[in-house]
Design an enzyme around this catalytic site. Structure first.
Site, PDB file in Angstrom:
ATOM      1  CG  MET A  97      48.927 120.740  52.777  1.00 38.74           C
ATOM      2  SD  MET A  97      49.612 122.517  53.577  1.00 38.74           S
ATOM      3  CE  MET A  97      47.743 123.201  52.036  1.00 38.74           C
ATOM      4  N   GLY A 185      45.939 125.610  56.707  1.00 41.24           N
ATOM      5  CA  GLY A 185      45.255 125.198  55.876  1.00 41.24           C
ATOM      6  C   GLY A 185      45.521 124.783  54.467  1.00 41.24           C
ATOM      7  CB  SER A 186      43.820 124.846  52.166  1.00 40.08           C
ATOM      8  OG  SER A 186      42.713 124.831  50.965  1.00 40.08           O
ATOM      9  NE  ARG A 187      43.258 121.250  44.951  1.00 40.31           N
ATOM     10  CZ  ARG A 187      41.374 122.012  44.095  1.00 40.31           C
ATOM     11  NH1 ARG A 187      40.575 121.591  44.704  1.00 40.31           N
ATOM     12  NH2 ARG A 187      41.588 121.525  42.954  1.00 40.31           N
TER      13      ARG A 187
END
Length: 219
Positions: A97, A185-187
């Site tokens: 993301m 964020g992130s993943r």
């Protein structure tokens, strides 16, 4: 529509930015400087607000489908050894993301939550090879009557400083429903059984709760 996790941050940010503008207008005489501060604070507030948007999604519920848990780009599709829960080989699908993506996490399948665990950790960049094992993260497993157990893992990154996970062991969840939130964020990694049909390609953009990333259809 905004996610409930953002209301406190957005309110506090608005108060601080309004205070900055009030102070600048009372202390600074140069008009263009005051205007520049106003524009900068408005843009900053819009940046914060977009992190917490929560668009309505209509999920086509299907026990043969695994839908993407988040918005983003597919960055990993590979066979790996999942050592936390399954302790066997699985296909890992990782979705990254960016700061402009929606950060709501949704259940990729419907069923019963059989495992939910939070892991404190580091804040390495999301694409770091060790981020899935060393970063702050949560692991959730949902048992679907058709597909079996599907594991997905929220992973914090360099900017993401808090993971919110609503999945509780023993509860029944609906495919595409709100599972949590990764602030800034992130993943998310999804682990599916070997032999599952993968429906996405590397670098493909997906939408949480809507894009089918894998299924168990045999045709």
């Amino acid at each position: 529509m905004f996610h409930k996790e953002g209301f406190k941050i957005m309110t506090l940010t608005a108060i601080i930015l309004i205070a900055i503008n009030i102070i600048s207008y009372s202390l600074i005489e140069t008009y263009w400087i005051k205007f520049a501060i106003l524009v900068a604070t408005v843009l900053f507030f819009l940046l914060i607000v977009q992190f917490f948007r929560n668009p309505q999604r209509v999920t086509d519920h299907n026990d043969e489908h695994i839908v993407s848990p988040v918005d983003g780009k597919v960055v990993v599709i590979e066979e790996v050894y999942e050592k936390e829960y399954f302790k066997d080989k699985r296909i890992q699908i990782s979705i990254f993301m960016s700061p402009i993506n929606v950060h709501v996490t949704r259940h990729p399948v419907g069923g019963k939550v059989t495992f939910s665990k939070y892991h404190p950790g580091k804040f390495l960049v999301a694409w770091h090879p060790k981020s899935s094992e060393e970063n702050e993260r949560t692991t959730v497993v949902v048992k679907n009557p058709r597909i079996g157990e599907i594991l997905y893992r929220q992973i914090a990154g360099a900017l993401a400083k808090r993971i919110v996970n609503y999945a509780e062991t023993g509860t029944e969840v609906v495919q595409g429903s709100d599972s949590g939130f990764i602030k800034f964020g992130s993943r998310v990694d999804v682990f599916v059984p070997l032999g599952t049909k993968i429906r996405v390609d590397l670098n493909e953009k997906v939408k949480g709760g809507m894009s089918v990333i894998a299924d168990v259809k045999t045709e």
